[in-house]
Design an enzyme around this catalytic site. Sequence first.
Site, PDB file in Angstrom:
ATOM      1  CE  LYS A  15      -1.444  -1.271   3.863  1.00  0.00           C
ATOM      2  NZ  LYS A  15      -1.615  -2.763   4.259  1.00  0.00           N
ATOM      3  NE  ARG A  90      -4.493  -0.856   9.702  1.00  0.00           N
ATOM      4  CZ  ARG A  90      -3.482  -0.371   9.413  1.00  0.00           C
ATOM      5  NH1 ARG A  90      -3.291   0.723   8.454  1.00  0.00           N
ATOM      6  NH2 ARG A  90      -2.177  -1.302   9.664  1.00  0.00           N
ATOM      7  NE  ARG A 129       8.080  -2.556   6.457  1.00  0.00           N
ATOM      8  CZ  ARG A 129       6.458  -2.727   6.141  1.00  0.00           C
ATOM      9  NH1 ARG A 129       5.956  -1.817   4.770  1.00  0.00           N
ATOM     10  NH2 ARG A 129       6.268  -3.361   7.249  1.00  0.00           N
ATOM     11  NE  ARG A 162       5.996  -0.803   9.353  1.00  0.00           N
ATOM     12  CZ  ARG A 162       4.819  -0.624   8.916  1.00  0.00           C
ATOM     13  NH1 ARG A 162       4.990   0.055   8.374  1.00  0.00           N
ATOM     14  NH2 ARG A 162       3.928  -1.260   9.505  1.00  0.00           N
ATOM     15  NE  ARG A 173       2.057  -4.199  10.219  1.00  0.00           N
ATOM     16  CZ  ARG A 173       3.267  -4.435   9.717  1.00  0.00           C
ATOM     17  NH1 ARG A 173       3.550  -5.089  10.742  1.00  0.00           N
ATOM     18  NH2 ARG A 173       3.108  -4.152   9.210  1.00  0.00           N
TER      19      ARG A 173
HETATM   20  P1  AP5 Z   1       4.857  -1.839   1.503  1.00  0.00           P
HETATM   21  O1  AP5 Z   1       3.818  -1.106   0.722  1.00  0.00           O
HETATM   22  O2  AP5 Z   1       5.473  -1.019   2.629  1.00  0.00           O
HETATM   23  O3  AP5 Z   1       3.155  -2.488   2.400  1.00  0.00           O
HETATM   24  P2  AP5 Z   1       2.509  -1.928   3.422  1.00  0.00           P
HETATM   25  O4  AP5 Z   1       1.093  -1.745   2.553  1.00  0.00           O
HETATM   26  O5  AP5 Z   1       1.771  -0.792   3.122  1.00  0.00           O
HETATM   27  O6  AP5 Z   1       2.752  -2.494   4.650  1.00  0.00           O
HETATM   28  P3  AP5 Z   1       2.143  -2.206   5.571  1.00  0.00           P
HETATM   29  O7  AP5 Z   1       3.289  -3.557   6.707  1.00  0.00           O
HETATM   30  O8  AP5 Z   1       2.971  -0.567   5.515  1.00  0.00           O
HETATM   31  O9  AP5 Z   1       0.864  -1.897   6.349  1.00  0.00           O
HETATM   32  P4  AP5 Z   1       0.661  -2.111   7.428  1.00  0.00           P
HETATM   33  O10 AP5 Z   1      -0.951  -1.463   6.806  1.00  0.00           O
HETATM   34  O11 AP5 Z   1       0.290  -3.125   8.459  1.00  0.00           O
HETATM   35  O12 AP5 Z   1       1.629  -0.452   8.656  1.00  0.00           O
HETATM   36  P5  AP5 Z   1       0.684   0.692   8.632  1.00  0.00           P
HETATM   37  O13 AP5 Z   1       2.016   1.217   8.624  1.00  0.00           O
HETATM   38  O14 AP5 Z   1      -0.524   1.269   7.984  1.00  0.00           O
HETATM   39  O15 AP5 Z   1       5.819  -2.706   1.129  1.00  0.00           O
HETATM   40  C1  AP5 Z   1       6.084  -3.495   1.750  1.00  0.00           C
HETATM   41  C2  AP5 Z   1       7.364  -4.622   1.513  1.00  0.00           C
HETATM   42  O16 AP5 Z   1       7.472  -4.695   0.616  1.00  0.00           O
HETATM   43  C3  AP5 Z   1       9.003  -3.030   1.372  1.00  0.00           C
HETATM   44  O17 AP5 Z   1      10.614  -3.604   1.440  1.00  0.00           O
HETATM   45  C4  AP5 Z   1       7.756  -2.772  -0.203  1.00  0.00           C
HETATM   46  O18 AP5 Z   1       9.114  -2.833  -0.797  1.00  0.00           O
HETATM   47  C5  AP5 Z   1       7.912  -4.664  -0.757  1.00  0.00           C
HETATM   48  N1  AP5 Z   1       7.251  -4.484  -1.810  1.00  0.00           N
HETATM   49  C6  AP5 Z   1       5.736  -3.732  -1.729  1.00  0.00           C
HETATM   50  N2  AP5 Z   1       5.716  -4.274  -3.367  1.00  0.00           N
HETATM   51  C7  AP5 Z   1       6.006  -4.742  -3.629  1.00  0.00           C
HETATM   52  C8  AP5 Z   1       5.956  -5.580  -4.888  1.00  0.00           C
HETATM   53  N3  AP5 Z   1       5.099  -5.776  -5.804  1.00  0.00           N
HETATM   54  N4  AP5 Z   1       6.593  -7.044  -5.610  1.00  0.00           N
HETATM   55  C9  AP5 Z   1       8.195  -6.779  -4.294  1.00  0.00           C
HETATM   56  N5  AP5 Z   1       7.435  -6.207  -3.437  1.00  0.00           N
HETATM   57  C10 AP5 Z   1       6.971  -5.579  -2.977  1.00  0.00           C
HETATM   58  O19 AP5 Z   1       0.245  -0.063  10.066  1.00  0.00           O
HETATM   59  C11 AP5 Z   1       0.759   0.177  11.455  1.00  0.00           C
HETATM   60  C12 AP5 Z   1       0.438   0.110  12.803  1.00  0.00           C
HETATM   61  O20 AP5 Z   1      -0.383   0.990  12.819  1.00  0.00           O
HETATM   62  C13 AP5 Z   1      -1.286  -0.951  13.007  1.00  0.00           C
HETATM   63  O21 AP5 Z   1      -0.390  -2.100  13.488  1.00  0.00           O
HETATM   64  C14 AP5 Z   1      -1.485   0.010  13.725  1.00  0.00           C
HETATM   65  O22 AP5 Z   1      -0.578  -0.718  15.246  1.00  0.00           O
HETATM   66  C15 AP5 Z   1      -1.502   0.517  13.125  1.00  0.00           C
HETATM   67  N6  AP5 Z   1      -2.156   1.912  12.482  1.00  0.00           N
HETATM   68  C16 AP5 Z   1      -2.623   2.405  11.598  1.00  0.00           C
HETATM   69  N7  AP5 Z   1      -3.014   2.400  10.648  1.00  0.00           N
HETATM   70  C17 AP5 Z   1      -4.029   2.198  11.744  1.00  0.00           C
HETATM   71  C18 AP5 Z   1      -5.523   2.556  11.814  1.00  0.00           C
HETATM   72  N8  AP5 Z   1      -6.570   2.975  11.026  1.00  0.00           N
HETATM   73  N9  AP5 Z   1      -5.814   2.152  12.702  1.00  0.00           N
HETATM   74  C19 AP5 Z   1      -5.556   1.783  14.183  1.00  0.00           C
HETATM   75  N10 AP5 Z   1      -4.671   1.512  14.145  1.00  0.00           N
HETATM   76  C20 AP5 Z   1      -3.458   1.866  13.270  1.00  0.00           C
HETATM   77 MG    MG Z   2       2.682   0.969   5.369  1.00  0.00          MG
END
Ligand code: AP5
Ligand code: MG
Length: 218
Positions: A15, A90, A129, A162, A173
């Site tokens: 994402k 979410r 990552r 991270r 997660r």
């Molecule tokens: P990346 O683009 O970083 O993936 P992502 O979908 O953004 O993954 P996240 O881990 O950031 O998602 P998340 O939703 O768990 O975390 P968030 O920070 O939102 O890509 C991942 C890796 O793959 C990278 O190394 C990239 O280079 C590689 N890659 C990407 N595309 C690829 C492809 N096509 N082919 C090969 N490699 C690829 O949330 C973290 C925490 O914050 C949550 O657990 C929660 O505690 C809190 N939080 C965040 N938002 C909320 C909310 N709305 N409500 C409550 N708590 C929340």
């Molecule tokens: Mg992300």
Amino acid sequence: MATYIVLLGPPGVGKGTQAKILSETKKLAHISSGDLFRENLKNQTELGKTAKSFMDKGELVPDDVTIAMIKDRLSRPDCATGAILDGFPRTPAQADALEAMLKEFKGSVSAVPFISAAENILIERASGRWTCKAQGHIYHEKFSPPKQAGVCDFDGSEIYQRDDDKVETVAKRIRVYLEQTMPLVDHYRKAGKLIEIDGSQSVEQVTKALFDALVQQT
Ligand code: AP5
Ligand code: MG
């Protein structure tokens, strides 16, 4: 009318990677709830300290805290023409709150690309990552490594792994995502806004699929 695109999908699917590309091309603000929490954590704010206790366990930060943070962010001038929302909403309560917020701004959710991939792919992506400390540029040790090990190609800052990307926390997660976020897939499908994207393809292929689908929806 402003364009609000919600990127839906499991942890690690890509994402953030796609949101950066979309926001640069479409000239829309990129709002990542996870990045906002991490920024607060870095600045040692009360919000950051509250969020950390949930993030470290792989759980969602409570809705009231998250909704207030996003409302504040969406009301800034750079969101006047719309935004790419990455990681928010979410939960069903967050989705309802988003609709209400956007109504206030005389807008609504334009499209919801839902990017998905199998669990083994998510774990491999998240655990490999590396993220830039200054601006959150995203790398992968195998799929998209930086030119110089440990250093961001764009701003020269240090890159780090991270805390919540340990395999067991990623697995938690994913469980939380299946229980609390999956209901949004049906919600947006019923609203006619869902666009299904195969996230198991390369970054470039996913970007192409996203752009092709968005041309028709927005
Ligand atoms: P990346 O683009 O970083 O993936 P992502 O979908 O953004 O993954 P996240 O881990 O950031 O998602 P998340 O939703 O768990 O975390 P968030 O920070 O939102 O890509 C991942 C890796 O793959 C990278 O190394 C990239 O280079 C590689 N890659 C990407 N595309 C690829 C492809 N096509 N082919 C090969 N490699 C690829 O949330 C973290 C925490 O914050 C949550 O657990 C929660 O505690 C809190 N939080 C965040 N938002 C909320 C909310 N709305 N409500 C409550 N708590 C929340
Ligand atoms: Mg992300």
